[in-house]
Design an enzyme around this catalytic site. Structure first.
Site: not given
Ligand code: GAR
Length: 226
Positions: A92, A108, A110, A146
């Site tokens: 979000r 964060n 990414h 981001d």
């Molecule tokens: C991770 O790969 C994180 O980098 C990505 O969501 C995944 C969550 O995995 N975040 C994004 O894409 C943010 N823009 P997790 O719930 O297993 O930690």
């Protein structure tokens, strides 16, 4: 005093688990005061509960506006007296008021080498584009998605025809290494920001052993324990 954290998740929470594990191992000097999920079925909630961490579900569709949702999350974080906010797969966008409340105290992760491939599908977008190197980025959160100052990046080779899922799995392994490290640097007060640039004050520990990670480049280098 350990740095007190609120961790925000939307899904599986493997990055949350990496933080929990490093805290348990005694290398990450932090305490997770609260895990907030915007989805009631986020597996990250189960990981938190298994580890005795308080949880709060705030479903965005229950709120008339983004601001109302954010204020509810902020209230929960303040009630648990978290000093820093960690976005661990939280899908979000947070409003400027929320971001300002945790200026330079919100990180964060990414799954791409920013500023390339921001958004919700960083790994897939990079794979579809046909890049030969991708990776992950930990950055301070600012008002733009981001976009905030970069703390650490890790790069891995991407293979032609490799699907987004295969690339995502290799990137995720690195995420689990760089995210706890970045949080530890924040806990130690070692991240000095000057405009977009984040300077890390000198290491107190020797470099980490990366031999289990395969071909990768991590900068700044990980320190022992991470
Ligand atoms: C991770 O790969 C994180 O980098 C990505 O969501 C995944 C969550 O995995 N975040 C994004 O894409 C943010 N823009 P997790 O719930 O297993 O930690």
């Amino acid at each position: 005093m350990p740095l007190s954290l609120a961790v925000l998740v939307s899904g599986g929470g493997s990055n949350l688990q990496a933080l929990i594990d490093r805290i348990e191992q005694g290398v990450l000097d932090a305490e997770i005061k609260l895990v907030v999920a915007n989805k009631p079925d986020a597996y990250g909630l189960i990981r938190a509960r298994k580890n005795g961490i308080p949880t709060k579900v705030v479903v965005h569709s229950d709120f008339p506006s983004r601001g109302d949702f954010d204020r509810e999350v902020l209230r929960a974080i303040e009630a648990h007296q978290a000093e820093a906010v960690i976005l661990a797969g939280f899908m979000r966008i947070l409003s400027p008021g929320f971001v300002q409340a945790f200026h330079r105290r919100m990180l964060n992760i990414h799954p791409a080498l920013l500023p390339s491939f921001p958004g919700a599908h960083g790994q897939r977008d990079a794979a579809d584009y046909g890049v030969r190197i991708s990776g992950c980025t930990v950055h301070f959160v600012d008002e733009i998605m981001d976009h905030g100052p970069v703390v650490i990046q890790a790069a891995v080779p991407a293979e032609p025809g490799e699907g987004g899922d295969a690339l995502a799995a290799r990137i995720l392994k690195l995420e689990h290494r760089i995210f706890p490290q970045a949080v530890q640097w924040l806990a130690e007060g070692r991240l000095i920001t000057e405009d977009r640039h984040v300077r890390l004050t000198p290491a107190k520990r020797p470099p980490a052993d990366l031999s289990d990670l395969g071909v990768c480049l991590v900068n700044p280098p990980l320190e022992q324990g991470f």
